[in-house]
Design an enzyme around this catalytic site. Structure first.
Site, PDB file in Angstrom:
ATOM      1  CB  CYS A  45      -0.913   0.015   1.224  1.00  0.00           C
ATOM      2  SG  CYS A  45      -2.021  -1.403   1.303  1.00  0.00           S
TER       3      CYS A  45
HETATM    4  C1  BEZ Z   1       0.490  -4.657   1.891  1.00  0.00           C
HETATM    5  O1  BEZ Z   1       0.164  -3.538   1.511  1.00  0.00           O
HETATM    6  O2  BEZ Z   1       1.634  -5.070   1.748  1.00  0.00           O
HETATM    7  C2  BEZ Z   1      -0.510  -5.557   2.546  1.00  0.00           C
HETATM    8  C3  BEZ Z   1      -1.637  -5.035   3.151  1.00  0.00           C
HETATM    9  C4  BEZ Z   1      -2.541  -5.886   3.782  1.00  0.00           C
HETATM   10  C5  BEZ Z   1      -2.319  -7.236   3.779  1.00  0.00           C
HETATM   11  C6  BEZ Z   1      -1.196  -7.755   3.153  1.00  0.00           C
HETATM   12  C7  BEZ Z   1      -0.284  -6.913   2.534  1.00  0.00           C
END
Ligand code: BEZ
Length: 211
Positions: A45
């Site tokens: 994210c």
């Molecule tokens: C990420 O942005 O890396 C992520 C967010 C939620 C769950 C798994 C990965």
């Protein structure tokens, strides 16, 4: 219920990192992209929000507003913004909705319980100036989106909303386009003065009309 192409994008009022907004008013006459991410302070994210911020001038050129969302609070989004700027080299420059009560996530069916029963998936909704949904995309938490692809489909949506054409596989802005099969050859000659190639009666290629 899932949101389908051609539906009116559900309206809402919500708190964001740029204050309280009414979605339809905020969109005004612009195109809009509403997209969710699963969680603040997570790696993929962080890269996505940095990349969308970096590309904002490209979305501005296309008269398109960006707005993000997760089920975290506005305060959490604001705290996280420093990490996005430090690690991605681009400061957050569009609003992120704080959706702790899942109001907007539920309205847009952004929580897919068989993937995760509390966090939003990576949804993308492209909305036209008529407030209709033009495109939806859904990615899992483990896969970051591709900003170039989102710009590419936006270019296609905007082009095909103005001309009776469609865009072929792997098309990018400036490439040849397909004349709508409903148009006769006689009409095509006046509508597409740069000419066209007939590969099959239903497959006629012409240079992009607005270039
Ligand atoms: C990420 O942005 O890396 C992520 C967010 C939620 C769950 C798994 C990965």
């Amino acid at each position: 219920m899932a949101i389908r192409l051609g539906d009116t994008a559900p309206d809402f009022t919500a708190d964001t990192t740029e204050g309280r907004i009414n979605f339809h008013q905020w969109l005004g006459d612009s195109w809009g992209i509403l997209f969710s991410h699963p969680k603040d302070f997570t790696p993929v994210c962080t890269t996505e929000l940095g990349a969308f911020s970096k590309a904002k001038p490209e979305f501005d050129k296309r008269n398109t507003k960006l707005i993000g969302l997760s089920v975290d609070s506005v305060e959490s989004h604001k705290d996280w913004a420093g990490d996005i700027e430090d690690t991605q080299g681009s400061a957050l420059n569009f609003p992120i909705i704080g959706d702790e009560d899942h109001q907007v996530a539920d309205l847009y069916d952004m929580i897919h319980p068989n993937a995760n029963d509390t966090l939003t998936v990576r949804s993308v909704f492209i909305i036209g100036p008529d407030k209709k949904v033009k495109l939806t995309l859904t990615y899992p938490a483990s896969t970051g989106r591709n900003v170039d692809e989102i710009l590419r489909v936006l270019d296609s949506l905007q082009l095909t909303s103005q001309y009776q054409v469609s865009t072929p596989v792997n098309w990018t802005d400036g490439g040849e386009v397909i004349i709508a099969p409903a148009i006769s050859d006689e009409e095509a000659e006046t509508k597409f003065p740069k000419g066209f190639k007939t590969l099959r009666p239903y497959l006629r290629m012409t240079p992009q009309p607005n270039k």
